[in-house]
Design a protein around this motif. Structure first.
Motif, mmCIF file in Angstrom:
data_model
loop_
_atom_site.group_PDB
_atom_site.id
_atom_site.type_symbol
_atom_site.label_atom_id
_atom_site.label_comp_id
_atom_site.label_asym_id
_atom_site.label_seq_id
_atom_site.Cartn_x
_atom_site.Cartn_y
_atom_site.Cartn_z
ATOM 1 N N GLU A 65 -38.540 86.006 6.651
ATOM 2 C CA GLU A 65 -37.879 85.035 7.271
ATOM 3 C C GLU A 65 -38.922 84.041 7.954
ATOM 4 O O GLU A 65 -40.201 84.369 8.133
ATOM 5 N N HIS A 66 -38.454 82.742 7.835
ATOM 6 C CA HIS A 66 -39.514 81.738 8.144
ATOM 7 C C HIS A 66 -39.069 80.525 8.311
ATOM 8 O O HIS A 66 -37.630 80.175 8.305
ATOM 9 N N THR A 67 -39.613 79.433 8.741
ATOM 10 C CA THR A 67 -39.135 78.077 9.322
ATOM 11 C C THR A 67 -40.203 77.183 8.492
ATOM 12 O O THR A 67 -41.249 77.658 8.029
ATOM 13 N N GLY A 89 -34.784 74.939 11.100
ATOM 14 C CA GLY A 89 -34.251 76.273 11.652
ATOM 15 C C GLY A 89 -34.650 77.492 10.780
ATOM 16 O O GLY A 89 -35.373 77.017 9.446
ATOM 17 N N PRO A 90 -34.149 78.444 10.836
ATOM 18 C CA PRO A 90 -34.389 79.770 9.846
ATOM 19 C C PRO A 90 -33.796 79.424 8.569
ATOM 20 O O PRO A 90 -32.882 78.630 8.299
ATOM 21 N N LEU A 100 -31.772 77.279 2.080
ATOM 22 C CA LEU A 100 -31.981 75.838 2.755
ATOM 23 C C LEU A 100 -32.275 76.122 4.275
ATOM 24 O O LEU A 100 -32.162 77.072 4.740
ATOM 25 N N HIS A 101 -32.719 74.900 5.164
ATOM 26 C CA HIS A 101 -32.843 75.063 6.369
ATOM 27 C C HIS A 101 -32.069 73.869 6.826
ATOM 28 O O HIS A 101 -31.913 72.828 6.369
ATOM 29 N N GLY A 121 -30.009 67.116 9.488
ATOM 30 C CA GLY A 121 -29.712 67.149 7.981
ATOM 31 C C GLY A 121 -29.946 68.603 7.719
ATOM 32 O O GLY A 121 -30.172 69.565 8.633
ATOM 33 N N ARG A 122 -30.106 68.882 6.384
ATOM 34 C CA ARG A 122 -30.255 70.122 5.760
ATOM 35 C C ARG A 122 -31.537 69.698 4.641
ATOM 36 O O ARG A 122 -31.358 68.696 3.957
#
Length: 129
Positions: A65-67, A89-90, A100-101, A121-122
């Motif tokens: 789990e990361h950002t 976000g995560p 993606l984030h 955005g993403r």
């Protein structure tokens, strides 16, 4: 906030002064290989114009789990630029194994009529490791 141990390669700057810097290329975090994501977008239309932006997120460990931190300067429009920065976000898993984030925020204030723009955005996809 969890502290993640990083591994990387440090390169000398080649300068002999006390005010020199080193570049570190991160190769692993928390025992995992690291990755980054490209991102692009356009800000909201405010004060008669909008700005575009593009960049690459900071590195983060894969398979946990990361950002990601991100930072970019917008295009030069109407005589000025803005800065966008923040933390995504995560990770959002994708059906084929990548992720993606999402990210969003407000730019710095700038312009002859001081103003800020909203952006969201993403990131681009990162492949599964």
């Amino acid at each position: 906030m969890k502290k993640i141990p990083l591994k990387g390669i440090v390169f000398e700057s080649g300068e002999g002064s006390a005010d020199h810097a080193h570049k570190m290329y991160v190769t692993a975090g928390d025992g995992q290989p690291v990755h980054a994501h490209p991102f692009t977008g356009t800000t909201s239309f405010d004060a008669g114009h909008a700005h575009s932006y593009a960049g690459t997120t900071g590195p983060a460990p894969s398979r946990v789990e990361h950002t990601h931190a991100y930072h970019a300067e917008t295009t030069f429009n109407d005589g000025h630029t803005h800065i966008i920065h923040g933390v995504t976000g995560p990770a959002i898993p994708l059906p084929h194994g990548g992720h993606l984030h999402y990210f969003e925020g407000n730019t710095t204030v700038n312009g002859s009529v001081p103003h800020a723009h909203h952006y969201s955005g993403r990131t681009g996809e990162a492949n599964a490791d």
